[in-house]
Design a protein around this motif. Structure first.
Motif, PDB file in Angstrom:
ATOM      1  N   MET A  17    -131.179-112.506  34.686  1.00 29.37           N
ATOM      2  CA  MET A  17    -130.091-112.732  35.971  1.00 29.37           C
ATOM      3  C   MET A  17    -128.652-112.856  35.247  1.00 29.37           C
ATOM      4  SD  MET A  17    -132.192-113.039  38.447  1.00 29.37           S
ATOM      5  CE  MET A  17    -132.008-114.519  39.670  1.00 29.37           C
ATOM      6  N   MET A  18    -128.137-112.261  36.138  1.00 28.11           N
ATOM      7  CA  MET A  18    -126.592-112.269  35.840  1.00 28.11           C
ATOM      8  C   MET A  18    -125.741-113.339  36.893  1.00 28.11           C
ATOM      9  SD  MET A  18    -125.853-108.532  34.438  1.00 28.11           S
ATOM     10  CE  MET A  18    -124.346-109.064  33.560  1.00 28.11           C
ATOM     11  N   THR A  19    -124.766-113.996  36.491  1.00 31.30           N
ATOM     12  CA  THR A  19    -123.836-114.581  37.643  1.00 31.30           C
ATOM     13  C   THR A  19    -122.906-113.641  38.108  1.00 31.30           C
ATOM     14  OG1 THR A  19    -121.864-115.073  35.783  1.00 31.30           O
ATOM     15  CG2 THR A  19    -123.944-116.733  35.976  1.00 31.30           C
ATOM     16  N   VAL A  20    -122.297-114.086  39.259  1.00 34.00           N
ATOM     17  CA  VAL A  20    -121.361-113.362  39.691  1.00 34.00           C
ATOM     18  C   VAL A  20    -120.085-112.962  39.045  1.00 34.00           C
ATOM     19  CG1 VAL A  20    -120.149-115.172  40.822  1.00 34.00           C
ATOM     20  CG2 VAL A  20    -120.230-112.851  41.835  1.00 34.00           C
ATOM     21  N   HIS A  21    -119.703-113.690  37.910  1.00 32.28           N
ATOM     22  CA  HIS A  21    -118.887-113.340  37.294  1.00 32.28           C
ATOM     23  C   HIS A  21    -119.053-112.103  36.087  1.00 32.28           C
ATOM     24  CE1 HIS A  21    -117.411-117.299  38.655  1.00 32.28           C
ATOM     25  NE2 HIS A  21    -116.205-117.368  38.134  1.00 32.28           N
ATOM     26  N   GLU A  22    -120.298-112.386  35.774  1.00 31.34           N
ATOM     27  CA  GLU A  22    -120.735-111.297  34.863  1.00 31.34           C
ATOM     28  C   GLU A  22    -120.786-109.985  35.484  1.00 31.34           C
ATOM     29  OE1 GLU A  22    -123.396-114.054  31.748  1.00 31.34           O
ATOM     30  OE2 GLU A  22    -124.477-113.465  33.661  1.00 31.34           O
ATOM     31  N   VAL A  23    -121.439-109.827  36.945  1.00 30.22           N
ATOM     32  CA  VAL A  23    -121.612-108.763  37.521  1.00 30.22           C
ATOM     33  C   VAL A  23    -120.333-108.313  37.814  1.00 30.22           C
ATOM     34  CG1 VAL A  23    -122.416-107.766  39.621  1.00 30.22           C
ATOM     35  CG2 VAL A  23    -123.757-109.622  38.681  1.00 30.22           C
ATOM     36  N   SER A  24    -119.287-108.822  37.962  1.00 28.21           N
ATOM     37  CA  SER A  24    -117.935-108.509  38.320  1.00 28.21           C
ATOM     38  C   SER A  24    -117.343-107.981  37.141  1.00 28.21           C
ATOM     39  CB  SER A  24    -116.898-109.748  38.793  1.00 28.21           C
ATOM     40  OG  SER A  24    -115.724-109.183  38.983  1.00 28.21           O
ATOM     41  N   LYS A  25    -117.672-108.438  35.960  1.00 31.37           N
ATOM     42  CA  LYS A  25    -117.082-107.915  34.650  1.00 31.37           C
ATOM     43  C   LYS A  25    -117.758-106.820  34.294  1.00 31.37           C
ATOM     44  CE  LYS A  25    -116.349-109.346  29.653  1.00 31.37           C
ATOM     45  NZ  LYS A  25    -116.457-110.321  28.759  1.00 31.37           N
ATOM     46  N   ILE A  26    -118.922-106.502  34.675  1.00 22.72           N
ATOM     47  CA  ILE A  26    -119.441-105.130  34.015  1.00 22.72           C
ATOM     48  C   ILE A  26    -119.541-103.992  35.037  1.00 22.72           C
ATOM     49  CG2 ILE A  26    -121.201-106.300  32.703  1.00 22.72           C
ATOM     50  CD1 ILE A  26    -123.446-105.402  34.803  1.00 22.72           C
ATOM     51  N   SER A  27    -119.321-104.475  36.390  1.00 21.92           N
ATOM     52  CA  SER A  27    -119.261-103.518  37.614  1.00 21.92           C
ATOM     53  C   SER A  27    -117.762-102.999  37.729  1.00 21.92           C
ATOM     54  CB  SER A  27    -119.718-103.907  38.824  1.00 21.92           C
ATOM     55  OG  SER A  27    -119.297-104.953  39.236  1.00 21.92           O
ATOM     56  N   GLY A  28    -116.675-103.961  37.515  1.00 20.24           N
ATOM     57  CA  GLY A  28    -115.396-103.661  37.912  1.00 20.24           C
ATOM     58  C   GLY A  28    -115.350-104.134  39.468  1.00 20.24           C
ATOM     59  N   VAL A  29    -116.253-104.431  40.159  1.00 25.61           N
ATOM     60  CA  VAL A  29    -116.115-105.169  41.431  1.00 25.61           C
ATOM     61  C   VAL A  29    -115.587-106.496  41.545  1.00 25.61           C
ATOM     62  CG1 VAL A  29    -117.459-105.291  43.661  1.00 25.61           C
ATOM     63  CG2 VAL A  29    -118.085-103.584  42.311  1.00 25.61           C
ATOM     64  N   SER A  30    -114.685-106.808  42.403  1.00 23.19           N
ATOM     65  CA  SER A  30    -113.931-108.137  42.174  1.00 23.19           C
ATOM     66  C   SER A  30    -114.993-109.134  42.730  1.00 23.19           C
ATOM     67  CB  SER A  30    -112.574-108.098  43.132  1.00 23.19           C
ATOM     68  OG  SER A  30    -113.210-108.271  44.542  1.00 23.19           O
ATOM     69  N   ARG A  59    -124.251-117.973  42.656  1.00 22.42           N
ATOM     70  CA  ARG A  59    -125.105-116.759  42.919  1.00 22.42           C
ATOM     71  C   ARG A  59    -125.479-116.043  41.580  1.00 22.42           C
ATOM     72  NH1 ARG A  59    -120.956-117.000  46.746  1.00 22.42           N
ATOM     73  NH2 ARG A  59    -121.347-116.345  48.791  1.00 22.42           N
ATOM     74  N   LEU A  60    -126.768-115.634  41.531  1.00 21.32           N
ATOM     75  CA  LEU A  60    -127.500-114.891  40.618  1.00 21.32           C
ATOM     76  C   LEU A  60    -127.892-113.537  40.711  1.00 21.32           C
ATOM     77  CD1 LEU A  60    -129.456-117.729  38.699  1.00 21.32           C
ATOM     78  CD2 LEU A  60    -127.081-116.922  38.283  1.00 21.32           C
ATOM     79  N   TYR A  61    -127.864-112.470  39.969  1.00 19.37           N
ATOM     80  CA  TYR A  61    -128.484-111.172  40.527  1.00 19.37           C
ATOM     81  C   TYR A  61    -129.265-110.604  39.480  1.00 19.37           C
ATOM     82  CZ  TYR A  61    -124.367-111.304  43.453  1.00 19.37           C
ATOM     83  OH  TYR A  61    -123.595-111.710  44.533  1.00 19.37           O
ATOM     84  N   ASP A  62    -130.312-110.064  39.901  1.00 14.44           N
ATOM     85  CA  ASP A  62    -131.344-109.361  38.925  1.00 14.44           C
ATOM     86  C   ASP A  62    -131.032-107.926  38.777  1.00 14.44           C
ATOM     87  OD1 ASP A  62    -132.190-108.294  41.099  1.00 14.44           O
ATOM     88  OD2 ASP A  62    -134.272-109.518  41.235  1.00 14.44           O
ATOM     89  N   ALA A  79    -115.066-109.382  46.288  1.00 14.17           N
ATOM     90  CA  ALA A  79    -115.870-108.301  46.987  1.00 14.17           C
ATOM     91  C   ALA A  79    -117.322-108.528  47.087  1.00 14.17           C
ATOM     92  CB  ALA A  79    -115.385-107.057  46.352  1.00 14.17           C
ATOM     93  N   LEU A  80    -117.782-109.011  45.903  1.00 15.33           N
ATOM     94  CA  LEU A  80    -119.074-109.357  45.777  1.00 15.33           C
ATOM     95  C   LEU A  80    -119.363-110.378  46.699  1.00 15.33           C
ATOM     96  CD1 LEU A  80    -119.460-109.169  41.889  1.00 15.33           C
ATOM     97  CD2 LEU A  80    -120.518-107.615  43.597  1.00 15.33           C
ATOM     98  N   HIS A  81    -118.662-111.450  46.805  1.00 14.10           N
ATOM     99  CA  HIS A  81    -119.083-112.678  47.711  1.00 14.10           C
ATOM    100  C   HIS A  81    -119.218-111.958  49.143  1.00 14.10           C
ATOM    101  CE1 HIS A  81    -117.587-116.080  45.219  1.00 14.10           C
ATOM    102  NE2 HIS A  81    -118.597-115.489  44.724  1.00 14.10           N
ATOM    103  N   HIS A  82    -118.275-111.267  49.519  1.00 14.58           N
ATOM    104  CA  HIS A  82    -118.099-110.427  50.904  1.00 14.58           C
ATOM    105  C   HIS A  82    -119.525-109.329  50.914  1.00 14.58           C
ATOM    106  CE1 HIS A  82    -116.752-108.610  54.382  1.00 14.58           C
ATOM    107  NE2 HIS A  82    -116.595-107.279  54.049  1.00 14.58           N
ATOM    108  N   TYR A  83    -119.844-108.843  49.965  1.00 16.20           N
ATOM    109  CA  TYR A  83    -121.040-107.981  50.100  1.00 16.20           C
ATOM    110  C   TYR A  83    -122.422-108.822  50.550  1.00 16.20           C
ATOM    111  CZ  TYR A  83    -118.575-104.012  47.919  1.00 16.20           C
ATOM    112  OH  TYR A  83    -117.565-103.052  47.541  1.00 16.20           O
ATOM    113  N   ASP A  84    -122.260-110.139  49.816  1.00 16.52           N
ATOM    114  CA  ASP A  84    -123.320-111.094  50.111  1.00 16.52           C
ATOM    115  C   ASP A  84    -123.563-111.565  51.364  1.00 16.52           C
ATOM    116  OD1 ASP A  84    -125.448-113.071  49.819  1.00 16.52           O
ATOM    117  OD2 ASP A  84    -124.359-114.182  48.203  1.00 16.52           O
ATOM    118  N   LYS A  85    -122.210-111.911  51.962  1.00 18.29           N
ATOM    119  CA  LYS A  85    -121.901-112.567  53.105  1.00 18.29           C
ATOM    120  C   LYS A  85    -122.622-111.395  54.301  1.00 18.29           C
ATOM    121  CE  LYS A  85    -118.443-114.335  56.264  1.00 18.29           C
ATOM    122  NZ  LYS A  85    -117.050-114.666  56.444  1.00 18.29           N
TER     123      LYS A  85
END
Length: 242
Positions: free
Chosen positions: A1-14, A38-41, A17-23
């Motif tokens: 599982m990855m945190t929102v910060h880790e997902v942002s770092k590897i994807s380039g998505v802020s 938030r955690l992502y698999d 934006a990730l919070h908005h996608y979740d919402k």
């Protein structure tokens, strides 16, 4: 599982934006900790890749959500388009690199601007977008799903998976048995009623996708047992031959 910060770092998505996608339900977090993190698999990361692909094709976030949530979403087709688009961009960048090296080495000998032309990329992107957004089935799906709540969508998904669970219970029978064909028809009617007119041709394409490996096959076999997706596909073939 990855945190929102880790997902942002590897994807380039802020992170914003990730919070908005979740919402908006486009990319829900797999899990939210008690502390609110938030955690992502891996499955969520795969969905994010598809989101970014469709953004490259200039789909709106709402359009992307509708496509990814559609039972007719073809993961293989999406990946093929992503590869082709990247190949075209790779070719474009190489042309620019060759031009730059040429200018650096021998100076400007001709005034050709061919290397800057993105026509091939633009044409392919437009064609790919049309393949997802302009079909009668997709338009019908948009109409039927308009205003549909997340709870209703989940209920419809559960009803569809229940049909596959019923396939699992009879997968030791012949796929052209009366009960198997009845379930294949039930699946077809469920799709037609809630998503889009499911013709025999579309149903057969879906059947091949169900049994073709990947997430669809895994999820179907999870509810019905190993071999359920294959059996459902064979039952669909039997129905369509009648």
């Amino acid at each position: 599982m990855m945190t929102v910060h880790e997902v942002s770092k590897i994807s380039g998505v802020s992170i914003r934006a990730l919070h908005h996608y979740d919402k908006i339900g486009l990319l829900p977090a797999t899990e939210v900790t008690k502390a609110g993190y938030r955690l992502y698999d891996d499955k969520a990361l795969e969905r994010l890749q598809h989101i970014l692909l469709f953004k490259e094709l200039e789909f709106s976030l709402k359009e992307i959500k509708d496509i990814l949530d559609s039972p007719g979403f073809d993961r293989s087709k999406a990946l093929e388009q992503q590869i082709q688009l990247l190949e075209l961009r790779k070719e474009h960048l190489q042309n620019l690199i060759d031009l730059a090296w040429g200018i650096k080495t021998i100076g400007v000998k001709n005034m050709s601007f061919e290397a800057f032309d993105t026509k091939k990329i633009d044409e392919y992107a437009a064609k790919a977008k049309a393949s997802w957004g302009q079909t009668d089935a997709y338009k019908e799906y948009e109409q039927k799903s308009e205003g549909r709540t997340k709870e209703v969508q989940q209920k419809l998904n559960i009803e569809m998976m229940d049909i596959f669970a019923q396939f699992g219970k009879i997968k030791d029978q012949k796929p052209d048995s009366e009960e198997a064909i009845r379930l294949a028809k039930k699946l077809q009617d469920h799709i037609t009623e809630n998503y889009y007119t499911c013709t025999n041709e579309i149903l057969q394409s879906l059947g091949e996708m169900y049994a073709g490996g990947g997430d669809f096959t895994d999820n179907i076999d999870k509810v019905g047992g190993t071999g359920t997706a294959f059996f459902a596909n064979e039952a669909i073939k039997a129905l369509c031959k009648k």
